[in-house]
Design an enzyme around this catalytic site. Structure first.
Site, PDB file in Angstrom:
ATOM      1  N   ASP A 245       9.964  12.239 -14.909  1.00 27.42           N
ATOM      2  CA  ASP A 245      10.910  11.159 -13.934  1.00 27.42           C
ATOM      3  C   ASP A 245      12.061  12.608 -13.525  1.00 27.42           C
ATOM      4  O   ASP A 245      13.195  12.381 -12.628  1.00 27.42           O
ATOM      5  CB  ASP A 245      11.916  10.708 -14.774  1.00 27.42           C
TER       6      ASP A 245
ATOM      7  N   ASP B 141       6.602  10.534 -26.199  1.00 23.49           N
ATOM      8  CA  ASP B 141       7.091   9.885 -24.991  1.00 23.49           C
ATOM      9  C   ASP B 141       6.186  11.107 -23.829  1.00 23.49           C
ATOM     10  O   ASP B 141       7.504  11.903 -23.496  1.00 23.49           O
ATOM     11  CB  ASP B 141       8.134   9.461 -24.348  1.00 23.49           C
TER      12      ASP B 141
END
Length: 303
Positions: free
Chosen positions: A67, A195
């Site tokens: 992101d 993650d």
């Protein structure tokens, strides 16, 4: 959609998690959205050092995200390290040494460095960076893990909740990845442990950071218009900025994302704490204070 726990943009105020569960029999990656730090109250001083352990932890699975937000571990007083993880200036790409610089996802200048992406060391080993669970399960508790490194060994196990789906592609089973923790995910809990930062794997809820860091691109270019799961094919990597294309392709070439039979998709791993290799600390600028208590990674043994 890839089950992805998105870490944070700024510091302490965590964003809610968003998870899209896979629907059998045609499984697509499910994604969980991570945390958003923002620079306000500093966390309390770390608790005393726990005893060192390098035992393998079994039964957890992993996801991926990218992101462009400033990593949570780039804020001051995170973990037991010699210095916080380095962020990069969103415009120049230069390393930032001001740990209080505001995240690009909150309108600031600090972003994830483009080289915080996965890379292959040899056929049996890759390295990279990851967000980690905050739940306290399996020895993972978020901020306390900042800067630590873990070996993830991909195993032959599939998901059974919601049908039989996903897991490691046969070509990935038995291979390892060493990751350094640079971010935390408040929605990463239970059996969900890591993650991994992978360009093109999905932006989740933070869709403004990458367009601020890389001008001339639309938000959809960074995950093939799929915020939760990212690009489904290798060809989608061509939409990303040039410096992110090779690590995006790593997802298909080494990690074998959706190569066949719905695998790889949110693979299960066995993991253990290891000493951080220089290949990672020279990028992050962060070394754990207790690093020497853990086993070194012999890269030649994975070739």
């Amino acid at each position: 959609v890839d089950s992805y726990a998105q870490p944070g943009s700024g510091e302490p105020s965590p964003s809610p998690a968003t998870t899209v569960a896979p629907i059998p029999p045609t499984k697509v990656p499910t994604t969980v959205a991570p945390e958003t730090p923002s620079p306000s109250p500093q966390p309390p001083a770390p608790s005393p050092e726990p005893p060192a352990s390098s035992e393998w932890i079994k039964g957890t699975w992993t996801t991926g995200y990218w992101d462009c937000c400033k990593p949570s571990c780039a804020w001051p007083r995170k973990g037991r390290v010699d210095s916080p993880t380095l962020a990069c200036d969103a415009k120049t790409g230069e390393r930032l040494f001001d740990a209080n610089a505001r995240s690009v996802c909150d309108g600031g200048s600090a972003a994830a460095c483009a080289d915080n992406a996965p890379f292959m060391v040899n056929r049996g080993l890759s390295m990279g960076f990851s967000a980690v669970a905050v739940s306290g399960s399996h020895g993972l508790a978020g901020d306390e893990n900042c800067g630590q490194c873990y070996e993830l060994k991909f195993v032959d196990q599939i998901h059974t909740k919601g049908g039989n789906w996903g897991g490691s592609h046969p070509d990935l089973v038995g291979k390892s990845m060493v990751v350094q923790v640079t971010n935390i995910g408040y929605d990463v809990n239970g059996e969900h442990s890591f993650d991994i930062q992978i360009p093109g794997a999905g932006q989740g809820i933070f869709t403004n950071g990458c367009t601020a860091q890389f001008s001339g691109y639309s938000s959809g270019d960074f995950d093939c218009d799929n915020n939760y799961g990212g690009c489904s094919e290798r060809s989608g990597c061509a939409r990303l900025p040039e410096e992110l294309q090779k690590p995006c392709e790593w997802r298909y070439d080494w990690y074998r994302w959706f190569a066949e039979g719905g695998q790889t998709n949110n693979p299960y791993v066995h993991f253990r704490r290891v000493q951080c290799p220089r290949e990672l600390t020279e990028i992050s600028g962060s070394v754990p204070s207790d690093d020497e208590a853990y086993p070194k990674v012999d890269v030649n043994s994975y070739a």
